[in-house]
Design a protein around this motif. Structure first.
Motif, PDB file in Angstrom:
ATOM      1  N   SER A 109     -36.491 -10.138  47.975  1.00  0.00           N
ATOM      2  CA  SER A 109     -35.470  -9.484  48.800  1.00  0.00           C
ATOM      3  C   SER A 109     -35.492  -7.981  48.612  1.00  0.00           C
ATOM      4  O   SER A 109     -35.339  -7.230  49.569  1.00  0.00           O
ATOM      5  N   GLU A 123     -31.140  -8.751  55.565  1.00  0.00           N
ATOM      6  CA  GLU A 123     -29.900  -9.398  55.149  1.00  0.00           C
ATOM      7  C   GLU A 123     -30.063 -10.891  54.835  1.00  0.00           C
ATOM      8  O   GLU A 123     -29.415 -11.401  53.917  1.00  0.00           O
ATOM      9  N   ARG A 126     -31.173 -11.784  51.159  1.00  0.00           N
ATOM     10  CA  ARG A 126     -30.131 -11.331  50.247  1.00  0.00           C
ATOM     11  C   ARG A 126     -28.935 -12.280  50.285  1.00  0.00           C
ATOM     12  O   ARG A 126     -28.408 -12.687  49.252  1.00  0.00           O
ATOM     13  N   GLN A 127     -28.545 -12.667  51.480  1.00  0.00           N
ATOM     14  CA  GLN A 127     -27.414 -13.585  51.635  1.00  0.00           C
ATOM     15  C   GLN A 127     -27.740 -14.946  51.014  1.00  0.00           C
ATOM     16  O   GLN A 127     -26.900 -15.560  50.365  1.00  0.00           O
ATOM     17  N   LYS A 128     -28.969 -15.413  51.218  1.00  0.00           N
ATOM     18  CA  LYS A 128     -29.390 -16.698  50.660  1.00  0.00           C
ATOM     19  C   LYS A 128     -29.323 -16.654  49.130  1.00  0.00           C
ATOM     20  O   LYS A 128     -28.836 -17.589  48.488  1.00  0.00           O
ATOM     21  N   GLN A 130     -27.425 -14.667  47.294  1.00  0.00           N
ATOM     22  CA  GLN A 130     -26.015 -14.621  46.908  1.00  0.00           C
ATOM     23  C   GLN A 130     -25.368 -15.998  47.008  1.00  0.00           C
ATOM     24  O   GLN A 130     -24.596 -16.387  46.128  1.00  0.00           O
ATOM     25  N   ASP A 131     -25.667 -16.736  48.049  1.00  0.00           N
ATOM     26  CA  ASP A 131     -25.114 -18.086  48.204  1.00  0.00           C
ATOM     27  C   ASP A 131     -25.580 -18.988  47.069  1.00  0.00           C
ATOM     28  O   ASP A 131     -24.823 -19.825  46.582  1.00  0.00           O
TER      29      ASP A 131
END
Length: 134
Positions: A109, A123, A126-128, A130-131
């Motif tokens: 990322s 994004e 990065r979102q994956k 964080q999840d």
């Protein structure tokens, strides 16, 4: 079947679930589309370290999309109850494997963020990640 200590460093060994056999996949025989690899890893409930080895093998061949697909697929696999239960049986192995997956996702990322000017593309990984942490 050979002794796994005699195997070449140019392959990845995947234990077959419920048996003493294994599947050997050579780096130079990795398919362009990692779907078959992902299905095999899911079917055999491969250790997280082996998922990481496949991801890194693809990355070493400059196949970044396949690298990401492997990592994101193992993260998605945690939504499957059988896999959640299996991977969490050995807490130390699960934690070490999970940290390695997170590290690889984070590294990927970060590279994508630096190299990619398209915000939506930056994004998603990065979102994956964080999840997965939550």
């Amino acid at each position: 079947k050979q002794n796994t200590t005699e195997m070449s460093k140019s392959s990845i060994i995947v234990p077959v679930r419920g048996r003493s056999d294994f599947i050997e996949v050579f780096y130079d025989e990795l398919p362009e589309d990692p779907s078959d690899v992902i299905e095999m890893l899911r079917a055999e409930l491969a250790p997280l370290e082996i998922w990481s080895q496949f991801a890194v093998a693809y990355l070493s061949k400059y196949q970044e999309r396949q690298f990401s697909n492997i990592l994101l697929s193992v993260v998605d696999a945690f939504d499957v109850y059988e896999m959640q239960d299996f991977y969490r049986k050995d807490k130390n192995e699960f934690t070490a494997g999970r940290l390695r997956i997170l590290y690889l996702l984070f590294s990927s990322s970060t590279s994508a963020f630096v190299n990619d000017l398209d915000k939506e593309t930056r994004e998603a990984p990065r979102q994956k990640a964080q999840d997965f942490i939550r």
